[in-house]
Design a protein around this motif. Structure first.
Motif, mmCIF file in Angstrom:
data_model
loop_
_atom_site.group_PDB
_atom_site.id
_atom_site.type_symbol
_atom_site.label_atom_id
_atom_site.label_comp_id
_atom_site.label_asym_id
_atom_site.label_seq_id
_atom_site.Cartn_x
_atom_site.Cartn_y
_atom_site.Cartn_z
ATOM 1 N N GLY B 3 0.819 -1.204 0.000
ATOM 2 C CA GLY B 3 0.000 0.000 0.000
ATOM 3 C C GLY B 3 0.849 1.248 0.000
ATOM 4 N N ILE B 6 1.814 1.968 -3.453
ATOM 5 C CA ILE B 6 0.688 2.537 -4.203
ATOM 6 C C ILE B 6 0.543 4.009 -3.851
ATOM 7 C CG2 ILE B 6 -1.832 2.525 -4.484
ATOM 8 C CD1 ILE B 6 -1.795 -0.481 -4.079
ATOM 9 N N SER B 42 -9.722 5.588 -2.332
ATOM 10 C CA SER B 42 -11.061 5.128 -2.731
ATOM 11 C C SER B 42 -11.646 6.147 -3.704
ATOM 12 C CB SER B 42 -11.973 5.014 -1.508
ATOM 13 O OG SER B 42 -11.525 3.986 -0.675
ATOM 14 N N GLU B 137 -10.296 0.487 -10.030
ATOM 15 C CA GLU B 137 -9.204 -0.460 -10.275
ATOM 16 C C GLU B 137 -7.872 0.275 -10.177
ATOM 17 O OE1 GLU B 137 -9.885 -1.967 -14.220
ATOM 18 O OE2 GLU B 137 -11.986 -2.347 -13.817
ATOM 19 N N TYR B 139 -3.689 -0.409 -11.123
ATOM 20 C CA TYR B 139 -2.724 -1.278 -11.811
ATOM 21 C C TYR B 139 -1.299 -0.768 -11.606
ATOM 22 C CZ TYR B 139 -6.789 -3.114 -14.301
ATOM 23 O OH TYR B 139 -7.984 -3.698 -14.602
ATOM 24 N N ARG B 150 -2.902 -6.090 -11.865
ATOM 25 C CA ARG B 150 -3.899 -5.362 -11.071
ATOM 26 C C ARG B 150 -3.529 -5.430 -9.597
ATOM 27 N NH1 ARG B 150 -10.493 -5.680 -11.506
ATOM 28 N NH2 ARG B 150 -10.899 -4.196 -9.824
ATOM 29 N N LEU B 151 -3.580 -4.302 -8.939
ATOM 30 C CA LEU B 151 -3.196 -4.209 -7.534
ATOM 31 C C LEU B 151 -4.411 -4.087 -6.630
ATOM 32 C CD1 LEU B 151 -0.335 -1.619 -8.085
ATOM 33 C CD2 LEU B 151 -0.066 -4.068 -7.734
ATOM 34 N N LYS B 152 -5.505 -3.592 -7.183
ATOM 35 C CA LYS B 152 -6.695 -3.380 -6.358
ATOM 36 C C LYS B 152 -7.930 -3.351 -7.245
ATOM 37 C CE LYS B 152 -8.573 0.124 -3.206
ATOM 38 N NZ LYS B 152 -8.332 1.466 -2.669
#
Lengths: 464, 152
Positions: B3, B6, B42, B137, B139, B150-152
């Motif tokens: 995280g 990201i 989010s 999404e 990436y 894809r990460l989430k």
């Protein structure tokens, strides 16, 4: 607006951005290291991996490309339609060669390769209005074209004139590199000649480096220079990839660990490199390399124009090499042109010379490696090493210090080819290496086709 | 990718590009000025110059599909965030500092790789639109074998 007006955007200094969209309407963004200009209505992108951009293009051929001029920072948008992916042909070969050169240089051969050249039709080109509040102040290096045009004819004339006037290969090479600095501001240049016997390129002259690097070798196909030689095509790199710089740094570090290799001259932090093959017909004569810390130092204008200059240089070098060989062939034998005597096995110290020898150097000739070391440090190998050893043996045996090119050429044990033996370039190489590594032992030209071996020290010769 | 990695896309020195698409499937790009998120990605707010974002704002109004890519110029660490735009509005005066901080940090990094302030100072920063997007999404877009994961 013409695509050719955006030539700086195509240099890859600021990565371009492409937007595509899948069949479901979700956009995707990808950065591109290089966009190739094909003509006023077409561009090409390199496909090295299968990724989302390619999948999207198969579903929806529309794309938007945004490019930025690295000097003015002005952005431009191109509306594209994907046409096809080419997997062979001249464009593919050109793009592939560039990628292979980087791969060869970074040890990624076979892994980092071109899968396809994706061709796009350019439907529109627009300047992104309002991207800049005002034009940035002029860059000092923002007038390469004007400068180039001013120098164009004079530069060609000057180089041709110097090539014609050169009395030997060494002065020709020095004059050419000087001309490139004076007329094109290329401050860091190298000339490598192709040694047909060894099948390698050998550095014969350089300008703008602390160490000349004369004698440094490059295999055909090795790195950028070797790739240019193999493909016989000019390569120009701007804004060198960090991988390339990283690789070069590693190589430079390795070369400082005392191995028997002569490091190729080079900047530690080059941003641009241009390598030009020197060819006469199908015959490879050598490679001319220029590098710079300025990422936009070499433009398309240089690329086109220097191919002409490269041809001039190649012709000049080839003519000089051939002429030297013909002169040696046609020369009347005289008492000094008898072949050198066969080698002896025991060597007494060589003490003859014009000056009193107060210093001492030990030269060891390693027969298996065909290499000579001076005081424990690598000096030279292959044919130039054999030439030096022969001269020293002859000097030791007879006391002679004066020699002719012809008598050395006649010595079959040196392994020189019967024609186009590049003798003069081998002598230049030997002369440079002695100057750098053993200044007390020199080869000095005394007249056309003649030279003397001058020693200012006692030379101990050991053969192993 | 953790995280934390990201979240590097929220640092004040990244290059931000927005991708959008119109009703006919024609994609469009727009270089953005800054990117923020108050809820761990989010949702996010991306700022684009009013002067260069006409197509993007029009596309947000018609399809709403949006992609935001944040990239570090030095190590090419890159994240792609895809989602649906909720609103597009004129950025408020109190958001000017967010835009300045984001672009100044990016310009500072560009200066380190040879693009001087003389050049980046000329880029239009204000007024800006603020586009608020719901992230669906994420990436990894860093060049290499994991690009596109894809990460989430």
């Amino acid at each position: 607006m013409r695509l050719s007006d955006l030539s700086r955007c195509f240099q890859g200094i600021i990565p371009s951005v492409i937007a595509t969209c899948d069949a479901g309407g979700t956009p995707n963004i990808a950065y591109l290291s290089q966009v190739y200009l094909i003509d006023e209505r077409h561009v090409a992108l390199s496909r090295q991996f299968f990724n989302k951009t390619q999948r999207n293009l198969d579903e929806n051929p529309l794309a938007c490309l945004e490019m930025v001029d690295p000097l003015t920072f002005q952005a431009y948008r191109l509306r594209l339609t994907f046409l096809r992916s080419e997997k062979s042909g001249p464009l593919f070969d050109q793009m592939s060669m560039r990628i292979e050169a980087i791969a060869a240089h970074t040890g990624m051969t076979g892994i980092f390769k071109l899968i396809g050249s994706d061709i796009f039709e350019v439907r529109s080109v627009e300047k992104v209005e309002g991207f800049l509040t005002a034009a940035p102040a002029e860059s000092p290096g923002d007038a390469p074209t004007l400068d180039g045009r001013r120098s164009e004819v004079r530069g060609l004339q000057w180089v041709s004139d110097r090539i014609n006037r050169a009395c030997d290969l060494e002065s020709l090479l020095a004059a050419v590199l000087q001309a490139l600095q004076e007329y094109f501001y290329f401050s860091h240049t190298i000339v490598l000649l192709y040694d047909e016997i060894a099948g390698r390129l050998v550095t014969i002259a350089s300008r703008g480096y602390g160490q000349s690097g004369v004698g440094a070798e490059v295999e055909i196909g090795q790195g950028l220079i070797g790739t240019v030689a193999r493909e016989r095509r000019l390569l120009r790199f701007k804004n060198l990839d960090s991988d390339l710089r990283y690789s070069r740094t590693i190589r430079r570090e390795s070369s400082e660990t005392g191995c028997a290799e002569i490091p190729l001259p080079g900047l530690s932090d080059p941003q641009s490199v241009m390598a030009i093959p020197l060819t006469v017909g199908n015959r490879l004569v050598g490679v001319l390399v220029a590098e710079d810390r300025d990422p936009v130092r070499f433009s398309e204008w240089h690329e086109a124009y220097l191919e002409i200059i490269g041809n001039q240089i190649a012709l000049g070098i080839a003519r000089m090499i051939d002429r030297a060989a013909e002169e040696a062939e046609a020369a009347e034998p005289d008492p000094a042109t008898r072949p050198l005597a066969p080698p002896t096995t025991a060597h007494a110290p060589v003490q003859t010379g014009k000056m009193a020898a107060t210093k001492q150097h030990t030269l060891i000739y390693y027969k298996n490696d065909d290499a000579i070391f001076v005081d424990g440090e690598y000096l030279i190998r292959n044919i130039p090493a054999r030439i030096l050893w022969k001269l020293l043996e002859e000097s030791q045996r007879t006391g002679r210090t004066e020699f002719s090119n012809r008598e050395v050429r006649l010595d079959e044990s040196l392994g020189l080819p019967p024609v186009k033996d590049n003798f003069e370039s081998r002598l230049i190489l030997l002369r440079h290496r002695l100057r750098e590594k053993c200044p007390d032992l020199q080869i000095v030209s005394t007249a056309r086709g003649r030279f003397s071996l001058q020693k200012n020290a006692t030379i101990d010769m050991i053969e192993r | 990718m953790s995280g934390a990695r990201i979240n590097r896309c929220l640092e004040h020195n990244v290059s931000v590009v927005v991708g959008s698409v119109n009703g006919a499937g024609e994609p469009s790009t727009c270089r953005a000025l800054a990117l923020t998120s108050e809820d761990g990605l989010s949702t996010l707010t991306v700022y684009v110059p009013v002067s260069t974002s006409r197509d993007t704002i029009a596309n947000v109004a018609t399809t709403g599909r949006l992609t935001v890519v944040a990239t570090h110029p030095l190590d090419h660490h890159s994240v792609q965030l895809k989602g649906k735009a909720a609103t597009a509005r004129l950025a408020r005066e109190d958001e000017a500092s967010v835009v300045s901080r984001g672009f100044d940090g990016f310009a500072e990094l560009l200066n380190r790789i040879g693009i001087p302030p003389r050049v980046t100072n000329a880029v239009t920063r204000w007024p800006a639109f603020a586009i608020e997007m719901r992230v669906e999404e994420i990436y990894d877009q860093t060049p290499g074998p994991k690009a596109g994961i894809r990460l989430k």
